[in-house]
Enzyme design. Structure first.
Site, PDB file in Angstrom:
ATOM      1  N   SER A  11     -53.817 119.029   3.951  1.00 45.00           N
ATOM      2  CA  SER A  11     -52.540 118.366   3.723  1.00 45.00           C
ATOM      3  C   SER A  11     -51.543 119.274   3.021  1.00 45.00           C
ATOM      4  O   SER A  11     -51.917 120.263   2.377  1.00 45.00           O
ATOM      5  CB  SER A  11     -52.743 117.097   2.877  1.00 45.00           C
ATOM      6  OG  SER A  11     -53.541 116.164   3.569  1.00 45.00           O
ATOM      7  N   GLY A  60     -31.553 106.071 -11.737  1.00 46.31           N
ATOM      8  CA  GLY A  60     -31.376 106.753 -10.462  1.00 46.31           C
ATOM      9  C   GLY A  60     -31.980 105.899  -9.357  1.00 46.31           C
ATOM     10  O   GLY A  60     -32.705 104.934  -9.624  1.00 46.31           O
ATOM     11  N   ALA A  61     -31.679 106.233  -8.113  1.00 50.54           N
ATOM     12  CA  ALA A  61     -32.244 105.465  -6.995  1.00 50.54           C
ATOM     13  C   ALA A  61     -32.571 106.374  -5.819  1.00 50.54           C
ATOM     14  O   ALA A  61     -32.627 105.939  -4.673  1.00 50.54           O
ATOM     15  CB  ALA A  61     -31.278 104.363  -6.561  1.00 50.54           C
ATOM     16  N   ARG A  99     -47.943 116.163  10.820  1.00 48.35           N
ATOM     17  CA  ARG A  99     -48.828 116.655  11.877  1.00 48.35           C
ATOM     18  C   ARG A  99     -48.867 115.708  13.075  1.00 48.35           C
ATOM     19  O   ARG A  99     -48.677 114.497  12.933  1.00 48.35           O
ATOM     20  CB  ARG A  99     -50.246 116.867  11.350  1.00 48.35           C
ATOM     21  CG  ARG A  99     -51.026 115.597  11.073  1.00 48.35           C
ATOM     22  CD  ARG A  99     -52.418 115.876  10.519  1.00 48.35           C
ATOM     23  NE  ARG A  99     -52.368 116.541   9.230  1.00 48.35           N
ATOM     24  CZ  ARG A  99     -52.807 117.782   9.039  1.00 48.35           C
ATOM     25  NH1 ARG A  99     -53.341 118.483  10.021  1.00 48.35           N
ATOM     26  NH2 ARG A  99     -52.727 118.322   7.830  1.00 48.35           N
ATOM     27  N   HIS A 147     -62.453 120.692  11.410  1.00 45.17           N
ATOM     28  CA  HIS A 147     -61.025 120.454  11.186  1.00 45.17           C
ATOM     29  C   HIS A 147     -60.740 118.981  10.927  1.00 45.17           C
ATOM     30  O   HIS A 147     -60.026 118.647   9.973  1.00 45.17           O
ATOM     31  CB  HIS A 147     -60.218 120.939  12.388  1.00 45.17           C
ATOM     32  CG  HIS A 147     -58.745 120.738  12.220  1.00 45.17           C
ATOM     33  ND1 HIS A 147     -57.983 121.489  11.347  1.00 45.17           N
ATOM     34  CD2 HIS A 147     -57.891 119.835  12.783  1.00 45.17           C
ATOM     35  CE1 HIS A 147     -56.734 121.076  11.395  1.00 45.17           C
ATOM     36  NE2 HIS A 147     -56.647 120.073  12.249  1.00 45.17           N
ATOM     37  N   CYS A 189     -45.787 112.456   9.591  1.00 45.37           N
ATOM     38  CA  CYS A 189     -44.609 113.301   9.404  1.00 45.37           C
ATOM     39  C   CYS A 189     -44.976 114.781   9.330  1.00 45.37           C
ATOM     40  O   CYS A 189     -44.150 115.648   9.625  1.00 45.37           O
ATOM     41  CB  CYS A 189     -43.837 112.887   8.154  1.00 45.37           C
ATOM     42  SG  CYS A 189     -44.808 112.979   6.630  1.00 45.37           S
ATOM     43  N   GLU A 225     -54.223 114.826  -1.026  1.00 41.47           N
ATOM     44  CA  GLU A 225     -53.477 113.554  -0.988  1.00 41.47           C
ATOM     45  C   GLU A 225     -54.293 112.505  -0.230  1.00 41.47           C
ATOM     46  O   GLU A 225     -54.932 112.806   0.778  1.00 41.47           O
ATOM     47  CB  GLU A 225     -52.089 113.768  -0.364  1.00 41.47           C
ATOM     48  CG  GLU A 225     -52.091 114.249   1.087  1.00 41.47           C
ATOM     49  CD  GLU A 225     -51.979 113.124   2.071  1.00 41.47           C
ATOM     50  OE1 GLU A 225     -51.886 111.964   1.649  1.00 41.47           O
ATOM     51  OE2 GLU A 225     -51.998 113.408   3.273  1.00 41.47           O
ATOM     52  N   PRO A 226     -54.290 111.261  -0.725  1.00 39.40           N
ATOM     53  CA  PRO A 226     -55.191 110.245  -0.198  1.00 39.40           C
ATOM     54  C   PRO A 226     -54.693 109.507   1.043  1.00 39.40           C
ATOM     55  O   PRO A 226     -55.490 108.897   1.753  1.00 39.40           O
ATOM     56  CB  PRO A 226     -55.322 109.262  -1.375  1.00 39.40           C
ATOM     57  CG  PRO A 226     -54.008 109.366  -2.086  1.00 39.40           C
ATOM     58  CD  PRO A 226     -53.588 110.807  -1.944  1.00 39.40           C
TER      59      PRO A 226
END
Length: 422
Positions: A108, A188-189, A52, A98, A50, A113-114
């Site tokens: 990221s 909440g949802a 790259r 890169h 989403c 982030e994994p």
């Protein structure tokens, strides 16, 4: 062959462009085959998420980068001139660096982030399945995975939560000795609660209850995560069962008041209850923090935790960048070593051909009845002349040019030393 990277990401292109150049998983092999079939690249891996879309290619010449952009535009029916303004290009060592930064989470949207490492591994596997990998990218990605693993293992790049949802769950894990024995009530949802639910599920929490104004939405999330769904109006009946309460709705008025929590605490016999309010406006009355054994945290509390963790990740990123520099150097040494290995193989093959030619002549001489001693002399003489032919030409040319450096190198390679006149 040169390595290049062509891509767009969250830093260079808006979502309206990123979604147009994204590759559907089921079309990935066809896309790779098209890229190679048109001779745009010799090897290729495409990473498409989403945030790259990047094409890692082994090419004949770095000038092929423009052709890769043209191909990307044609494949997605986007004018290449328009697309180029959003694209970036890396070549050789910059390309290697890169891909290692991407796989390590340093490029990221959320630092460290994994998920991206798994996405890069999946892209590699798809390329492997489509037979679009060769020795260049095979070596590159194996080295990349090794570096990314080291970054994850030897730095704290991914240890500190930097999202509201993850920070909320991490807070719960710190407060409860074993979250697996806990019951969580999620109010909440929306997307944030969905992420919270997934993190809780991954952490092994025993029971999850989802409360929402619309029961159908609560049921959709509950079904996916094997949780329970209730109406917002039923919270009072379930609150006493919850060890962890996390709320994120769009309500303009508080949903949980001090009295409701007091009644729940009494039923729980003052067993600790953690309440995390990540809604704005707030879902839980601020007075709840005065209820004994109820521990209330707001979104501001989590933001301060996240800011500290972002700084910690940035410190870890410095160490990670050093590891990536080392990884680039190691990859470059591997390439140079491979070139030398290829040169050695070629040299040995040449010597083998000379040996076989001279040996065949010797065997024919013996078959014709020539004396063994004569045959051996011819064999030795032929081998010597052919093996020293190329070095002799090189030495004469270097001597004619008075190239002392070349002569010194040749002497070292041949293991000879010129005798000096007394």
């Amino acid at each position: 062959m040169p390595l290049i990277t062509v891509g767009v990401n969250h830093k260079t292109a808006p979502v309206s462009i990123r979604e147009r150049v994204a590759f559907a998983p089921e079309k990935m092999v066809d896309a790779l085959s098209s890229l190679l079939y048109e001779k745009t690249a010799n090897e290729a891996v495409i990473v498409s998420t989403c945030n790259r879309t990047e094409l890692y290619c082994s090419v004949e010449d770095v000038q092929k980068a423009d052709e890769v952009i043209n191909w990307l535009g044609q494949y997605h029916d986007i004018d290449a001139v328009d697309l180029k303004q959003y694209c970036y290009t890396y070549c050789e060592d910059d390309s290697v660096r890169h891909v290692m930064r991407v796989a390590s989470g340093l490029d990221s949207l959320v630092l460290g982030e994994p998920q991206i490492l798994g996405q890069v591994k999946s892209a590699y596997a798809v390329s492997q399945e489509g037979e679009c990998l060769g020795p260049e990218l095979e070596s590159l990605f194996q080295r990349t995975f090794s570096v990314a693993k080291r970054v994850r293992t030897d730095t704290a790049i991914g240890e500190n939560p930097v999202s509201i949802a993850f920070a909320a769950v991490s807070l719960a894990q710190r407060i409860f000795a074993d979250i697996r024995n806990s019951t969580a009530l999620l109010i909440g949802a929306g997307q944030t609660i969905e992420l919270v639910a997934r993190h809780l599920k991954e952490s092994g929490v025993k029971r999850i209850i989802v409360a929402n104004r619309t029961l159908a939405r609560a049921e959709n999330l509950a079904t996916e995560l094997n949780a329970e769904a209730i109406m917002l109006g039923d919270i009072g009946d379930y609150l006493s069962q919850a060890d962890i309460v996390i709320s994120s709705t769009a309500s303009q008025l508080p949903i949980i008041g001090k009295g409701m929590v007091e009644r729940a605490a009494a039923k729980r016999r003052h067993s600790p209850m953690l309440l995390i309010d990540i809604a704005v406006p707030r879902d839980i009355e601020p007075e709840v923090e005065n209820v004994k054994d109820a521990y209330l945290y707001t979104v501001d509390d989590l933001h301060s935790v996240i800011e500290e963790n972002v700084r910690a990740r940035q410190d870890a990123a410095k160490a990670a960048e050093q590891m990536i520099d080392e990884g680039v150097d190691a990859y470059r040494r591997t390439l140079e070593s491979r070139k030398v290995s290829n040169l050695i193989v070629t040299f040995r093959q040449s010597a083998e051909e000379i040996k076989n030619t001279e040996l065949e002549k010797a065997l024919k001489g013996l078959e014709m009845g020539q004396a063994p001693e004569q045959v051996m002399n011819k064999l030795a003489h032929g081998l010597m002349n052919k093996l020293i032919h190329a070095p002799t030409r090189y030495l004469r040319a270097a001597g004619a040019e008075a190239d002392q450096d070349a002569l010194t190198i040749a002497s070292n390679v041949l293991g000879i030393h010129e005798e000096k006149d007394n």
